[in-house]
Design a protein around this motif. Structure first.
Motif, PDB file in Angstrom:
ATOM      1  N   LYS A   1       0.844  -1.194   0.000  1.00  0.00           N
ATOM      2  CA  LYS A   1       0.000   0.000   0.000  1.00  0.00           C
ATOM      3  C   LYS A   1       0.879   1.243   0.000  1.00  0.00           C
ATOM      4  O   LYS A   1       2.050   1.202   0.356  1.00  0.00           O
ATOM      5  CB  LYS A   1      -0.924   0.012   1.215  1.00  0.00           C
ATOM      6  CG  LYS A   1      -2.153  -0.867   1.062  1.00  0.00           C
ATOM      7  CD  LYS A   1      -3.185  -0.559   2.134  1.00  0.00           C
ATOM      8  CE  LYS A   1      -4.444  -1.387   1.932  1.00  0.00           C
ATOM      9  NZ  LYS A   1      -5.454  -1.096   2.979  1.00  0.00           N
ATOM     10  N   GLU A   2       0.246   2.362  -0.382  1.00  0.00           N
ATOM     11  CA  GLU A   2       0.946   3.639  -0.372  1.00  0.00           C
ATOM     12  C   GLU A   2       0.683   4.382   0.940  1.00  0.00           C
ATOM     13  O   GLU A   2      -0.404   4.297   1.507  1.00  0.00           O
ATOM     14  CB  GLU A   2       0.472   4.517  -1.542  1.00  0.00           C
ATOM     15  CG  GLU A   2       0.870   3.988  -2.903  1.00  0.00           C
ATOM     16  CD  GLU A   2       0.453   4.928  -4.023  1.00  0.00           C
ATOM     17  OE1 GLU A   2       0.042   6.087  -3.712  1.00  0.00           O
ATOM     18  OE2 GLU A   2       0.519   4.522  -5.191  1.00  0.00           O
ATOM     19  N   THR A   3       1.699   5.107   1.396  1.00  0.00           N
ATOM     20  CA  THR A   3       1.539   5.996   2.541  1.00  0.00           C
ATOM     21  C   THR A   3       2.601   7.083   2.449  1.00  0.00           C
ATOM     22  O   THR A   3       3.380   7.121   1.497  1.00  0.00           O
ATOM     23  CB  THR A   3       1.631   5.233   3.868  1.00  0.00           C
ATOM     24  OG1 THR A   3       1.310   6.117   4.941  1.00  0.00           O
ATOM     25  CG2 THR A   3       3.028   4.662   4.096  1.00  0.00           C
ATOM     26  N   VAL A   4       2.637   7.962   3.441  1.00  0.00           N
ATOM     27  CA  VAL A   4       3.551   9.113   3.402  1.00  0.00           C
ATOM     28  C   VAL A   4       4.542   9.033   4.565  1.00  0.00           C
ATOM     29  O   VAL A   4       4.164   8.702   5.697  1.00  0.00           O
ATOM     30  CB  VAL A   4       2.763  10.436   3.485  1.00  0.00           C
ATOM     31  CG1 VAL A   4       3.712  11.633   3.584  1.00  0.00           C
ATOM     32  CG2 VAL A   4       1.854  10.590   2.273  1.00  0.00           C
ATOM     33  N   ILE A   5       5.817   9.333   4.269  1.00  0.00           N
ATOM     34  CA  ILE A   5       6.847   9.399   5.323  1.00  0.00           C
ATOM     35  C   ILE A   5       6.766  10.762   6.005  1.00  0.00           C
ATOM     36  O   ILE A   5       7.037  11.795   5.395  1.00  0.00           O
ATOM     37  CB  ILE A   5       8.252   9.177   4.738  1.00  0.00           C
ATOM     38  CG1 ILE A   5       8.387   7.757   4.199  1.00  0.00           C
ATOM     39  CG2 ILE A   5       9.312   9.439   5.801  1.00  0.00           C
ATOM     40  CD1 ILE A   5       9.748   7.430   3.634  1.00  0.00           C
ATOM     41  N   LYS A   6       6.374  10.762   7.274  1.00  0.00           N
ATOM     42  CA  LYS A   6       6.250  12.022   8.024  1.00  0.00           C
ATOM     43  C   LYS A   6       7.593  12.466   8.606  1.00  0.00           C
ATOM     44  O   LYS A   6       7.847  13.654   8.768  1.00  0.00           O
ATOM     45  CB  LYS A   6       5.219  11.858   9.143  1.00  0.00           C
ATOM     46  CG  LYS A   6       3.817  11.536   8.643  1.00  0.00           C
ATOM     47  CD  LYS A   6       2.785  11.655   9.751  1.00  0.00           C
ATOM     48  CE  LYS A   6       3.034  10.649  10.863  1.00  0.00           C
ATOM     49  NZ  LYS A   6       1.993  10.715  11.925  1.00  0.00           N
TER      50      LYS A   6
ATOM     51  N   ASP B   1       7.864  12.111   1.284  1.00  0.00           N
ATOM     52  CA  ASP B   1       7.566  11.289   0.108  1.00  0.00           C
ATOM     53  C   ASP B   1       6.363  10.388   0.319  1.00  0.00           C
ATOM     54  O   ASP B   1       6.110   9.908   1.438  1.00  0.00           O
ATOM     55  CB  ASP B   1       8.764  10.397  -0.237  1.00  0.00           C
ATOM     56  CG  ASP B   1       9.742  11.074  -1.185  1.00  0.00           C
ATOM     57  OD1 ASP B   1       9.439  12.195  -1.621  1.00  0.00           O
ATOM     58  OD2 ASP B   1      10.789  10.478  -1.480  1.00  0.00           O
ATOM     59  N   THR B   2       5.657  10.124  -0.758  1.00  0.00           N
ATOM     60  CA  THR B   2       4.714   9.007  -0.801  1.00  0.00           C
ATOM     61  C   THR B   2       5.521   7.762  -1.175  1.00  0.00           C
ATOM     62  O   THR B   2       6.318   7.799  -2.129  1.00  0.00           O
ATOM     63  CB  THR B   2       3.615   9.248  -1.843  1.00  0.00           C
ATOM     64  OG1 THR B   2       2.862  10.398  -1.458  1.00  0.00           O
ATOM     65  CG2 THR B   2       2.682   8.052  -1.941  1.00  0.00           C
ATOM     66  N   VAL B   3       5.342   6.695  -0.403  1.00  0.00           N
ATOM     67  CA  VAL B   3       6.119   5.473  -0.634  1.00  0.00           C
ATOM     68  C   VAL B   3       5.189   4.267  -0.657  1.00  0.00           C
ATOM     69  O   VAL B   3       4.055   4.311  -0.170  1.00  0.00           O
ATOM     70  CB  VAL B   3       7.188   5.263   0.465  1.00  0.00           C
ATOM     71  CG1 VAL B   3       8.258   6.329   0.397  1.00  0.00           C
ATOM     72  CG2 VAL B   3       6.537   5.227   1.849  1.00  0.00           C
ATOM     73  N   VAL B   4       5.677   3.173  -1.233  1.00  0.00           N
ATOM     74  CA  VAL B   4       4.970   1.901  -1.219  1.00  0.00           C
ATOM     75  C   VAL B   4       5.590   1.044  -0.126  1.00  0.00           C
ATOM     76  O   VAL B   4       6.813   0.864  -0.087  1.00  0.00           O
ATOM     77  CB  VAL B   4       5.089   1.181  -2.575  1.00  0.00           C
ATOM     78  CG1 VAL B   4       4.442  -0.205  -2.512  1.00  0.00           C
ATOM     79  CG2 VAL B   4       4.443   2.014  -3.671  1.00  0.00           C
ATOM     80  N   ILE B   5       4.748   0.529   0.782  1.00  0.00           N
ATOM     81  CA  ILE B   5       5.257  -0.355   1.832  1.00  0.00           C
ATOM     82  C   ILE B   5       4.638  -1.738   1.678  1.00  0.00           C
ATOM     83  O   ILE B   5       3.547  -1.888   1.130  1.00  0.00           O
ATOM     84  CB  ILE B   5       4.976   0.202   3.242  1.00  0.00           C
ATOM     85  CG1 ILE B   5       3.478   0.362   3.483  1.00  0.00           C
ATOM     86  CG2 ILE B   5       5.707   1.501   3.454  1.00  0.00           C
ATOM     87  CD1 ILE B   5       3.136   0.710   4.915  1.00  0.00           C
TER      88      ILE B   5
ATOM     89  N   SER C   1       7.968  20.499  -0.422  1.00  0.00           N
ATOM     90  CA  SER C   1       8.526  20.624   0.937  1.00  0.00           C
ATOM     91  C   SER C   1       9.337  19.399   1.359  1.00  0.00           C
ATOM     92  O   SER C   1       9.826  19.349   2.498  1.00  0.00           O
ATOM     93  CB  SER C   1       7.396  20.848   1.943  1.00  0.00           C
ATOM     94  OG  SER C   1       6.469  19.751   1.892  1.00  0.00           O
ATOM     95  N   ALA C   2       9.465  18.404   0.479  1.00  0.00           N
ATOM     96  CA  ALA C   2      10.203  17.181   0.819  1.00  0.00           C
ATOM     97  C   ALA C   2      11.649  17.512   1.187  1.00  0.00           C
ATOM     98  O   ALA C   2      12.260  18.423   0.629  1.00  0.00           O
ATOM     99  CB  ALA C   2      10.170  16.200  -0.339  1.00  0.00           C
TER     100      ALA C   2
END
Length: 661
Positions: free
Chosen positions: A311-316, A364-368, A389-390
């Motif tokens: 799934k995709e999510t964002v690295i905070k 970034d949006t990443v796949v985990i 802003s990355a």
């Protein structure tokens, strides 16, 4: 990294995770990740058979027997299945079966994610329930089995003896309800963990409250009744009142099998129970006898393992953790995402090279990948979704715990804290010292170590042996348990003082020095003082010692802090003498390679292996032209046959003992 070093590293990793999965019911990696480790080890051992040993995880079933429960020997060995991961491997399996038997049929079943148990019935009445254990010996959970409503306590057909195998599990709904309540302080993150922990409780009332269930998937023994196919046994078992594995399907072609395996995979996240794959079995029982087995797995079945869900999510944010060797491991803090019912909020990023090669930035949006019950891995970043802003991330040049400089390994990707007094390193070092692989101090797990160190009772490993001085205070504070728990721990600590020296050296956690290297040291030096004063020329001449290992040993024992630590351990009464060094001066097996196969009358395989290694020999898991002797016991199997074909000398235990005299 050379093959031998990688093989040894994989064995240590797999043994650690075997203990977590089978013995503690607290796995730290997904089944898929475990399977990839096991597969890599098997491939390396096949490529380099000279490095195979009898105690390798590839040569045995993972679990051991829990001490509190009664041991029971299995009537039928509880074997594993060969894992496959691709469509091509399934087709290859089907084609191989077709080449050996006529018009075979296959049964495709869901592989239930639970705890295997064997149920025994005498004259129609349930008489025993046994866990898998190590495959040869399990543990009785009969009293707990009686509390599972779906297990029939009596069946209509009164066979003299019946044994069936099933998978005890907990439904997702029950898990969500139970996990909100007290679970004995354990962190059960999946239904499989909680089901396994529950079934091995010593209090049956806990089992009753937690509403376990079972799917029966195999008939092992049926005295007085014969069957021709596996599907026939499942139909009969249903009529006896058993709940059999659901929605199994009989297939005849590889295409049909693959379609159904894919269908199961598509709906697995919507099932009310967990599965960790699909099983493909030859249906006809006579065909199974024709196909036979290898030394470890049947040739008539395979288990397909689905790849991790993604799934995709964002690295905070990205932060680092400090390991026992000082290694800084970057950890991604994620926007929480649900994967197959599990919330994931963190993922390991391994090292700086991993971050750079995958172009991972904060924001970034990443796949985990599917986590199960562990911190998952980031598969890739999606640069096209990157916000302005990355921020690029670089592992800090100073340790965030102790502020010491960080340094990168020579010829390696790891970055480590250079400080000797880093608290994070010290905690993990003490945890490793007490672990089963080292001093094996039962009851001194990670949470207790952290509590004792945070409270100031332990500053280094030597302080473990002074905890008895604070017994009353520890009982009063209750930071690591009640009186009985503390007394058990103190007894285990005292017992560990008598361990052989190789366990102590392993426990030191010297870089590049594992259990095998520690055994080599204690086989060639009489005590810890001799090892401490060993020269480079002495070390470099030892078996399997190279420049890197020799320098690691020299560097560790040259430090003043090490010498102070050894003095404290001696004063505490910890054994620092080698019990094997004298016998190891006899190198009669140097240059000889043994293969051990079958069941020996008096010696366990690990005991025979240790004897061979103590006399300078090597033990391999496979027979080749390089094999010097095959030590054979009962039911030796294919290794004995191959040895006869190659003209390798075959010896029994009596002849082996004569060689030792």
């Amino acid at each position: 990294m050379n093959a031998k070093k990688r093989i040894e590293e994989l064995r240590e990793i797999i043994e650690y995770h075997n203990e977590k999965y089978y013995d503690e019911e607290q796995p730290e990696i997904t089944d898929y990740e475990y399977d990839q480790l096991a597969r890599e080890l098997e491939e390396l051992e096949n490529k380099y058979p000279e490095y195979v040993t009898a105690d390798s995880p590839t040569q045995k079933v993972g679990g051991s027997v829990k001490r509190e429960l009664r041991k029971v020997e299995h009537d039928v060995p509880v074997i594993s299945l060969q894992n496959v991961f691709t469509k091509e491997e399934i087709y290859s399996f089907v084609n191989r079966v077709y080449s050996q038997v006529s018009n075979p049929k296959f049964v495709v079943e869901m592989k239930i994610d639970g705890l295997s148990v064997m149920l025994r019935y005498h004259n129609g009445k349930l008489t025993e329930g046994i866990t898998r254990g190590n495959g040869q010996v399990g543990e009785s959970v009969y009293e707990n089995i009686l509390e599972i409503k779906s297990i029939p306590k009596e069946i209509p057909t009164k066979l003299t003896y019946l044994e069936v195998r099933g998978e005890v599990y907990m439904s997702n709904e029950t898990f969500e309800r139970i996990i909100q309540k007290d679970t004995d302080g354990q962190k059960y993150k999946t239904p499989r963990n909680l089901a396994a922990g529950t079934l091995r409780q010593l209090d049956p009332s806990v089992v009753r409250e937690r509403n376990l269930d079972i799917f029966v998937f195999n008939l092992e023994i049926s005295e007085g009744k014969d069957f021709t196919s596996h599907s026939e046994t499942l139909e009969w078992l249903e009529k006896q009142g058993f709940t059999t594995v659901p929605e199994y399907k009989i297939c005849t072609t590889a295409d049909e099998i693959w379609r159904y395996v894919s269908e199961i995979g598509e709906k697995r996240s919507s099932l009310s129970f967990g599965i960790d794959g699909a099983v493909i079995k030859v249906d006809n029982l006579n065909d199974r006898r024709i196909l036979g087995m290898t030394s470890r797995v049947p040739k008539w079945a395979v288990a397909f393992k689905y790849p991790p869900e993604q799934k995709e999510t964002v690295i905070k944010d990205i932060k680092v953790q400090i390991g026992r060797t000082g290694r800084l491991t970057p950890l991604a803090h994620l926007e929480p995402v649900i994967l197959a019912g599990t919330e994931v909020s963190k993922a390991t990023l391994h090292n700086q090279d991993f971050i750079d090669s995958k172009d991972i930035q904060i924001g970034d949006t990443v796949v985990i990948q599917k986590a199960g019950d562990i911190i998952p891995e980031v598969v890739r970043s999606i640069p096209e979704k990157r916000p302005s802003s990355a921020v690029k991330y670089t592992i800090p040049q100073k340790c965030p715990i102790c502020n010491s400089p960080t340094v990168r390994d020579d010829n390696g990707a790891d970055i480590r804290c250079s400080g000797n007094e880093c608290f994070a390193q010290m905690i993990r070092g003490v945890i490793y010292f007490a672990s089963k692989d080292a001093m094996d101090i039962e009851g001194l797990g990670p949470s207790k170590v952290e509590s004792l160190m945070s409270e100031g009772y332990i500053r280094d490993i030597a302080d473990i042996y002074h905890l008895g001085e604070f017994r009353d205070e520890l009982i009063e504070k209750g930071i690591i348990g009640r009186e009985k728990s503390i007394d058990n721990l103190l007894n285990a600590i005292d017992k560990s003082k008598e361990n052989d020296l190789d366990q102590l050296i392993t426990g030191f956690g010297i870089k590049n020095v594992g259990k095998q290297t520690a055994r080599v040291l204690t086989s060639n030096f009489a005590d810890l003082d001799e090892i401490s004063n060993a020269t480079y020329d002495q070390l470099i001449m030892l078996p399997d010692f190279g420049e890197v290992v020799a320098n690691s040993v020299l560097n560790f024992f040259s430090q003043n802090s090490t010498r102070d630590l050894i003095d404290k351990l001696k004063k505490a009464g910890v054994n620092t003498k080698s019990r094997v060094s004298e016998i190891s001066k006899d190198d009669r097996f140097t240059g000889k390679t043994f293969v051990i196969t079958g069941t020996l009358p008096n010696l366990r395989r690990d005991e025979a292996t240790q004897l061979i290694q103590m006399y300078g020999g090597k033990v391999s898991g496979s027979v080749s032209k390089k094999t010097s002797f095959v030590l054979a016991g009962e039911e030796a199997g294919s290794k004995l046959t191959k040895a006869e074909e190659l003209g390798i000398k075959i010896i029994d235990e009596e002849e082996f003992n004569n060689m030792l005299k």
